[in-house]
Design an enzyme around this catalytic site. Sequence first.
Site, mmCIF file in Angstrom:
data_model
loop_
_atom_site.group_PDB
_atom_site.id
_atom_site.type_symbol
_atom_site.label_atom_id
_atom_site.label_comp_id
_atom_site.label_asym_id
_atom_site.label_seq_id
_atom_site.Cartn_x
_atom_site.Cartn_y
_atom_site.Cartn_z
ATOM 1 N N HIS A 216 0.831 -1.205 0.000
ATOM 2 C CA HIS A 216 0.000 0.000 0.000
ATOM 3 C C HIS A 216 0.865 1.254 0.000
ATOM 4 C CE1 HIS A 216 -3.380 2.645 1.547
ATOM 5 N NE2 HIS A 216 -2.313 3.316 1.961
ATOM 6 N N GLU A 217 1.798 1.318 0.947
ATOM 7 C CA GLU A 217 2.589 2.540 1.089
ATOM 8 C C GLU A 217 3.527 2.756 -0.089
ATOM 9 O OE1 GLU A 217 2.102 4.937 3.135
ATOM 10 O OE2 GLU A 217 0.512 3.885 4.185
ATOM 11 N N HIS B 101 1.846 4.397 -2.939
ATOM 12 C CA HIS B 101 1.778 5.863 -2.902
ATOM 13 C C HIS B 101 2.951 6.453 -3.698
ATOM 14 C CE1 HIS B 101 -1.648 6.707 -0.430
ATOM 15 N NE2 HIS B 101 -1.216 5.993 0.583
ATOM 16 N N TYR C 16 -4.206 14.786 -3.080
ATOM 17 C CA TYR C 16 -4.572 14.086 -1.852
ATOM 18 C C TYR C 16 -5.634 14.859 -1.072
ATOM 19 C CZ TYR C 16 -3.708 10.690 1.870
ATOM 20 O OH TYR C 16 -3.823 9.678 2.800
ATOM 21 N N GLU D 239 -5.824 6.853 -2.007
ATOM 22 C CA GLU D 239 -5.806 5.823 -0.970
ATOM 23 C C GLU D 239 -6.311 4.491 -1.505
ATOM 24 O OE1 GLU D 239 -4.805 5.360 2.153
ATOM 25 O OE2 GLU D 239 -3.756 7.274 2.013
ATOM 26 N N ASP E 238 -9.470 14.623 7.756
ATOM 27 C CA ASP E 238 -8.743 13.612 6.994
ATOM 28 C C ASP E 238 -8.679 13.983 5.514
ATOM 29 O OD1 ASP E 238 -7.417 11.217 6.429
ATOM 30 O OD2 ASP E 238 -9.275 10.072 6.238
ATOM 31 N N HIS F 273 -9.489 8.480 3.782
ATOM 32 C CA HIS F 273 -9.430 7.109 4.282
ATOM 33 C C HIS F 273 -10.824 6.508 4.482
ATOM 34 C CE1 HIS F 273 -5.313 8.378 5.537
ATOM 35 N NE2 HIS F 273 -5.026 7.113 5.263
#
Length: 361
Positions: A177-178, A181, A192, A201, A274, A279
Amino acid sequence: MTAVTGAVIVTTMTFCGIVPPHILTRIADSGLHVAEAARRTLLTDMRHRFARSAVPWVGERHLPPPADVAERLDDRAIFDDDDTENLPGSEVRAEGAAPTGDPCADEAYDGLGATFDFYLSVYDRWSVDGQGLPLKGTVHYGVQYDNAFWNGSQMVFGDGDGAVFSRFTCAVDVIGHELTHGVTQYTANLVYRGQSGALNESVSDVFGSMVKQYRLGQDAADADWLIGAGLFRPSVHGVALRSMKDPGTAYDDPDIGKDPQPSTMAGYVDTADDDGGVHINSGIPNRAFCLAATGIGGKSWEGAGRVWYDVLTSPTLPASATFATFGIATVHAAEKRFGRRSEQAKAVAAAWRQVGVPVHR
């Protein structure tokens, strides 16, 4: 946000942590003995969010990969921050070195490798930038730090607080996932915030889940479609941070609250928190991908995954794409790859319609 001057493109990355701030806020406001750890994590995340320097690179957003696949080698390095916040820390394992015996360092090393192998083997992409960017990861970041993140150039992992969260290296989909990015940073560069941020995300969840499925050799029908399974300690009433198959069902716990993700546009959350609910609302495109992947059948990375990758790397996808913009693009991409009247294209269109996103032309 991007600024273009000649051939130099500069992007200002926003902090992208795997743990949503609403979970950390609930822990920080709880009576748990680790509430202070959550408060420190929120402060650290805020510092990264507002102090992140611009990440520049020279060239176009969509660079072609080098032609010689034989020379596209993995290049990993794992660092130990020794409970400080001084990145990158001391190097403890270089590419090809033997395991250290530290589960965090060795899991990070293996997870970076699994993600690298996935992108190279499936999509012929050499590292996150497509040009062989060395993959770095720092473990033991901070004291009881409850998150993991991509900072624009490397991965960073906390150890968790030991009560709500375990170590953040234990889930390969979190690492996938990271690092995704980073892929988005060098391709679509999705803004974002709001729907484009939720897509940012979601894309990371999509490819993070596929990294795990690829590693396990699973068909789409056999996958659990959970993001971060294993992160919660046994005392937490929850199975993961998110469920792509059933958004809103990943956890329901007296201390961290109930999973707020909607599964359709009817439940879309309009909020200023957020970064506009990135998210939370990502549950909608997440479910669309899961429906498309299972509708097509077989390995997710061979069907819906190829369609999503085509769109993510397309120079025509706007950085401010909405769910509808992205959804229509995936339908067109499926038609182009598999045929206008193909079952794959029909499955992609049906998936978006099922979550309430219009994709008619």
